[in-house]
Every structure is written in C-alpha cells, then in structure tokens.
Design a protein around this motif. Sequence first.
Motif, PDB file in Angstrom:
ATOM      1  N   SER A  58       0.816  -1.204   0.000  1.00  0.00           N
ATOM      2  CA  SER A  58       0.000   0.000   0.000  1.00  0.00           C
ATOM      3  C   SER A  58       0.854   1.260   0.000  1.00  0.00           C
ATOM      4  O   SER A  58       1.775   1.401   0.805  1.00  0.00           O
ATOM      5  CB  SER A  58      -0.924  -0.014   1.218  1.00  0.00           C
ATOM      6  OG  SER A  58      -1.733   1.130   1.233  1.00  0.00           O
ATOM      7  N   SER A  59       0.538   2.163  -0.920  1.00  0.00           N
ATOM      8  CA  SER A  59       1.201   3.460  -1.041  1.00  0.00           C
ATOM      9  C   SER A  59       2.697   3.345  -1.315  1.00  0.00           C
ATOM     10  O   SER A  59       3.460   4.251  -0.982  1.00  0.00           O
ATOM     11  CB  SER A  59       0.967   4.309   0.224  1.00  0.00           C
ATOM     12  OG  SER A  59      -0.395   4.568   0.400  1.00  0.00           O
ATOM     13  N   GLN A  60       3.109   2.235  -1.917  1.00  0.00           N
ATOM     14  CA  GLN A  60       4.515   2.082  -2.268  1.00  0.00           C
ATOM     15  C   GLN A  60       4.662   1.792  -3.756  1.00  0.00           C
ATOM     16  O   GLN A  60       3.695   1.466  -4.442  1.00  0.00           O
ATOM     17  CB  GLN A  60       5.153   0.951  -1.451  1.00  0.00           C
ATOM     18  CG  GLN A  60       5.208   1.230   0.040  1.00  0.00           C
ATOM     19  CD  GLN A  60       5.948   0.163   0.805  1.00  0.00           C
ATOM     20  OE1 GLN A  60       6.817  -0.517   0.280  1.00  0.00           O
ATOM     21  NE2 GLN A  60       5.611   0.003   2.079  1.00  0.00           N
ATOM     22  N   ALA A  61       5.871   1.909  -4.234  1.00  0.00           N
ATOM     23  CA  ALA A  61       6.159   1.600  -5.626  1.00  0.00           C
ATOM     24  C   ALA A  61       6.213   0.086  -5.826  1.00  0.00           C
ATOM     25  O   ALA A  61       6.514  -0.657  -4.886  1.00  0.00           O
ATOM     26  CB  ALA A  61       7.491   2.222  -6.029  1.00  0.00           C
ATOM     27  N   PRO A  62       5.942  -0.382  -7.032  1.00  0.00           N
ATOM     28  CA  PRO A  62       6.110  -1.818  -7.317  1.00  0.00           C
ATOM     29  C   PRO A  62       7.563  -2.228  -7.103  1.00  0.00           C
ATOM     30  O   PRO A  62       8.494  -1.507  -7.483  1.00  0.00           O
ATOM     31  CB  PRO A  62       5.710  -1.938  -8.793  1.00  0.00           C
ATOM     32  CG  PRO A  62       4.835  -0.757  -9.047  1.00  0.00           C
ATOM     33  CD  PRO A  62       5.392   0.337  -8.184  1.00  0.00           C
ATOM     34  N   LYS A  63       7.734  -3.408  -6.536  1.00  0.00           N
ATOM     35  CA  LYS A  63       9.067  -3.943  -6.262  1.00  0.00           C
ATOM     36  C   LYS A  63       9.218  -5.262  -7.005  1.00  0.00           C
ATOM     37  O   LYS A  63       8.415  -6.171  -6.814  1.00  0.00           O
ATOM     38  CB  LYS A  63       9.251  -4.141  -4.755  1.00  0.00           C
ATOM     39  CG  LYS A  63      10.606  -4.693  -4.347  1.00  0.00           C
ATOM     40  CD  LYS A  63      10.680  -4.843  -2.844  1.00  0.00           C
ATOM     41  CE  LYS A  63      12.017  -5.415  -2.414  1.00  0.00           C
ATOM     42  NZ  LYS A  63      12.250  -6.766  -2.958  1.00  0.00           N
ATOM     43  N   LEU A  64      10.250  -5.356  -7.826  1.00  0.00           N
ATOM     44  CA  LEU A  64      10.444  -6.555  -8.638  1.00  0.00           C
ATOM     45  C   LEU A  64      10.845  -7.739  -7.766  1.00  0.00           C
ATOM     46  O   LEU A  64      11.767  -7.650  -6.954  1.00  0.00           O
ATOM     47  CB  LEU A  64      11.529  -6.297  -9.688  1.00  0.00           C
ATOM     48  CG  LEU A  64      11.813  -7.435 -10.656  1.00  0.00           C
ATOM     49  CD1 LEU A  64      10.581  -7.739 -11.522  1.00  0.00           C
ATOM     50  CD2 LEU A  64      13.011  -7.103 -11.542  1.00  0.00           C
ATOM     51  N   LEU A  65      10.127  -8.854  -7.951  1.00  0.00           N
ATOM     52  CA  LEU A  65      10.455 -10.093  -7.246  1.00  0.00           C
ATOM     53  C   LEU A  65      11.380 -10.965  -8.094  1.00  0.00           C
ATOM     54  O   LEU A  65      12.403 -11.460  -7.631  1.00  0.00           O
ATOM     55  CB  LEU A  65       9.184 -10.872  -6.927  1.00  0.00           C
ATOM     56  CG  LEU A  65       8.205 -10.212  -5.963  1.00  0.00           C
ATOM     57  CD1 LEU A  65       6.905 -11.014  -5.886  1.00  0.00           C
ATOM     58  CD2 LEU A  65       8.827 -10.074  -4.573  1.00  0.00           C
ATOM     59  N   PHE A  66      10.969 -11.193  -9.334  1.00  0.00           N
ATOM     60  CA  PHE A  66      11.752 -12.005 -10.280  1.00  0.00           C
ATOM     61  C   PHE A  66      11.181 -11.836 -11.673  1.00  0.00           C
ATOM     62  O   PHE A  66      10.109 -11.243 -11.855  1.00  0.00           O
ATOM     63  CB  PHE A  66      11.772 -13.502  -9.914  1.00  0.00           C
ATOM     64  CG  PHE A  66      10.590 -14.020  -9.141  1.00  0.00           C
ATOM     65  CD1 PHE A  66       9.300 -13.920  -9.619  1.00  0.00           C
ATOM     66  CD2 PHE A  66      10.782 -14.621  -7.904  1.00  0.00           C
ATOM     67  CE1 PHE A  66       8.224 -14.398  -8.901  1.00  0.00           C
ATOM     68  CE2 PHE A  66       9.709 -15.118  -7.174  1.00  0.00           C
ATOM     69  CZ  PHE A  66       8.422 -15.002  -7.677  1.00  0.00           C
ATOM     70  N   GLU A  78      15.457 -11.794  -7.960  1.00  0.00           N
ATOM     71  CA  GLU A  78      16.088 -10.648  -7.327  1.00  0.00           C
ATOM     72  C   GLU A  78      16.729 -11.091  -6.011  1.00  0.00           C
ATOM     73  O   GLU A  78      16.213 -11.981  -5.323  1.00  0.00           O
ATOM     74  CB  GLU A  78      15.071  -9.548  -7.064  1.00  0.00           C
ATOM     75  CG  GLU A  78      14.563  -8.874  -8.338  1.00  0.00           C
ATOM     76  CD  GLU A  78      15.674  -8.217  -9.129  1.00  0.00           C
ATOM     77  OE1 GLU A  78      16.355  -7.336  -8.576  1.00  0.00           O
ATOM     78  OE2 GLU A  78      15.861  -8.612 -10.301  1.00  0.00           O
ATOM     79  N   ALA A  79      17.848 -10.471  -5.687  1.00  0.00           N
ATOM     80  CA  ALA A  79      18.634 -10.926  -4.542  1.00  0.00           C
ATOM     81  C   ALA A  79      17.866 -10.861  -3.229  1.00  0.00           C
ATOM     82  O   ALA A  79      18.077 -11.695  -2.339  1.00  0.00           O
ATOM     83  CB  ALA A  79      19.911 -10.096  -4.437  1.00  0.00           C
ATOM     84  N   ASP A  80      16.971  -9.907  -3.118  1.00  0.00           N
ATOM     85  CA  ASP A  80      16.269  -9.726  -1.845  1.00  0.00           C
ATOM     86  C   ASP A  80      14.874 -10.335  -1.850  1.00  0.00           C
ATOM     87  O   ASP A  80      14.086 -10.060  -0.932  1.00  0.00           O
ATOM     88  CB  ASP A  80      16.211  -8.243  -1.476  1.00  0.00           C
ATOM     89  CG  ASP A  80      15.568  -7.400  -2.562  1.00  0.00           C
ATOM     90  OD1 ASP A  80      15.381  -6.196  -2.333  1.00  0.00           O
ATOM     91  OD2 ASP A  80      15.256  -7.952  -3.637  1.00  0.00           O
ATOM     92  N   THR A  81      14.549 -11.150  -2.822  1.00  0.00           N
ATOM     93  CA  THR A  81      13.250 -11.823  -2.835  1.00  0.00           C
ATOM     94  C   THR A  81      13.289 -13.006  -1.875  1.00  0.00           C
ATOM     95  O   THR A  81      14.163 -13.876  -1.996  1.00  0.00           O
ATOM     96  CB  THR A  81      12.910 -12.321  -4.253  1.00  0.00           C
ATOM     97  OG1 THR A  81      12.799 -11.192  -5.119  1.00  0.00           O
ATOM     98  CG2 THR A  81      11.597 -13.095  -4.257  1.00  0.00           C
ATOM     99  N   PRO A  82      12.364 -13.051  -0.912  1.00  0.00           N
ATOM    100  CA  PRO A  82      12.372 -14.159   0.063  1.00  0.00           C
ATOM    101  C   PRO A  82      12.156 -15.508  -0.621  1.00  0.00           C
ATOM    102  O   PRO A  82      11.467 -15.611  -1.648  1.00  0.00           O
ATOM    103  CB  PRO A  82      11.193 -13.817   0.976  1.00  0.00           C
ATOM    104  CG  PRO A  82      10.955 -12.358   0.796  1.00  0.00           C
ATOM    105  CD  PRO A  82      11.311 -12.072  -0.629  1.00  0.00           C
ATOM    106  N   THR A 130      20.581  -0.377 -20.181  1.00  0.00           N
ATOM    107  CA  THR A 130      20.828  -1.444 -21.135  1.00  0.00           C
ATOM    108  C   THR A 130      21.966  -2.333 -20.675  1.00  0.00           C
ATOM    109  O   THR A 130      22.385  -3.212 -21.386  1.00  0.00           O
ATOM    110  CB  THR A 130      21.182  -0.870 -22.518  1.00  0.00           C
ATOM    111  OG1 THR A 130      22.230   0.089 -22.371  1.00  0.00           O
ATOM    112  CG2 THR A 130      19.979  -0.203 -23.137  1.00  0.00           C
ATOM    113  N   GLY A 131      22.455  -2.095 -19.471  1.00  0.00           N
ATOM    114  CA  GLY A 131      23.555  -2.894 -18.961  1.00  0.00           C
ATOM    115  C   GLY A 131      23.144  -4.308 -18.614  1.00  0.00           C
ATOM    116  O   GLY A 131      21.973  -4.678 -18.711  1.00  0.00           O
ATOM    117  N   ALA A 132      24.122  -5.091 -18.169  1.00  0.00           N
ATOM    118  CA  ALA A 132      23.882  -6.500 -17.853  1.00  0.00           C
ATOM    119  C   ALA A 132      22.868  -6.667 -16.729  1.00  0.00           C
ATOM    120  O   ALA A 132      22.178  -7.676 -16.645  1.00  0.00           O
ATOM    121  CB  ALA A 132      25.197  -7.171 -17.481  1.00  0.00           C
ATOM    122  N   ASN A 133      22.802  -5.702 -15.848  1.00  0.00           N
ATOM    123  CA  ASN A 133      21.880  -5.807 -14.718  1.00  0.00           C
ATOM    124  C   ASN A 133      20.624  -4.985 -14.944  1.00  0.00           C
ATOM    125  O   ASN A 133      20.111  -4.364 -14.024  1.00  0.00           O
ATOM    126  CB  ASN A 133      22.592  -5.351 -13.436  1.00  0.00           C
ATOM    127  CG  ASN A 133      23.762  -6.247 -13.092  1.00  0.00           C
ATOM    128  OD1 ASN A 133      23.672  -7.464 -13.204  1.00  0.00           O
ATOM    129  ND2 ASN A 133      24.865  -5.656 -12.699  1.00  0.00           N
TER     130      ASN A 133
END
Lengths: 113, 113
Positions: free
Chosen positions: A39-47, A57-61, B95-98
């Motif tokens: 809620s009220s946050q930006a989307p965060k990439l999981l994978f 993503e490194a910080d995805t549980p 456009t980098g690797a990451n």
Amino acid sequence: DAMVIQNPRYQVTQFGKPVTLSCSQTLNHNVMYWYQQKSSQAPKLLFHYYDKDFNNEADTPDNFQSRRPNTSFCFLDIRSPGLGDAAMYLCATSRVLASNEQFFGPGTRLTVL
Amino acid sequence: GESVGLHLPTLSVQEGDNSIINCAYSNSASDYFIWYKQESGKGPQFIIDIRSNMNKRQGQRVTVLLNKTVKHLSLQIAATQPGDSAVYFCAEDSTGANSKLTFGKGITLSVRP
C-alpha cells in the motif's frame, strides 16, 4: 485485444496456507515479471523470466517461487504466506529485457488472514 | 492498535491547469525512463518514455523532460482533467547486464473540479 490477464483479481488466504497467483499474456512477449506492491509504495520486482530462464532478485524471500510452463503463462507461488505478504501482486511483460516498455496486468490483491 | 501507513506526496491542481510532476532518479547509468499512471485498483499504465539521448519528448497532452546532469525527470500534463487523477510513478532502466526497471516513489495527482 492483446493484453496481460491476472487471475484471480482478489485472493484471500490464511496465514501459512500456500497460494498461487496466475498471469497470462497474449502479447507473445519473451519476458514476464512479477512485482509486489504494498500500500502506497512503488512496485518492487520479485523475479522475472526471460523465455525459460528464471532470474530472481537478490532480496526476494525464498517463500516466493515462480513457474513459467509456456510463453503465455506465469505463476507466482507463495509457499507460506505471512501477514506481511499482503499486497497487490502485479504481472508485467515486455518484448525484450532492457530498455523496453513493460505492459502490466491489473494485479491480484492478496489478503492474508 | 492503530496502524499508520505510508502516504504518498500529493499534488493538487485545478481542472484545466497544467500539472508538473517531478522525479529524481538514482542511477547515473540509467538510459531509459518511463512514466506510469496507476489508478486505484489497477496496474500501472504506460504514459510516455524517453531515452537518455533526448532531453524532451512530447505526447498527447503530456511532455517528459530529462535533465541528466542533475538526474531529474519531469512529467508535464497540459489542461489537467479529472481523469488524470491517479498515482504517477517514474521508472528507470539501463541497457547494462543488470537491466531492471526500478520505480521511484509515487506521487498522487488530485484534480479539483
């Protein structure tokens, strides 16, 4: 119309009970993404998947897993949902990986009781 | 107990006025930027994008300005309408690797009739 479809739109689960969210696309895009948006946050990439290649993503549980059985479908599995996992889960697709527009689905709102 | 949630900054404008939404991005290697509009209960919707070899791009009623020197992005909406009320996110990619689309903090645009 080509689009990104997410089912269900609303999902209620119990604490600790596994849940699967579904995403499908008719765009024939190579890349499919899962984001978590609290809620009220930006989307965060999981994978994301680039074709069959899974990129976590490194910080995805570890509690969050994904499957992509074919180009069109991608699933998000939450093995043991906690109260902190209640969020909107957004699926997105893009034709290629870098510097390319991502098309988002409408999201699935997950409630954990 | 009472829970306190995060609140996004809000920009309130009069219908018909022009709106300017600002965003500071973090990665100097970013070379692709997108503005998304997110209405309540929906996924982010693409508005306009710009690549780092440009400093201005215009769409229908919207203009994006990019200042790479100070890592600043802005979205200008001409003749703001009630339907423009939403949360707006800027996002950056490279456009980098990451390569990964990273969203900035959202801003709520509220249009007064």
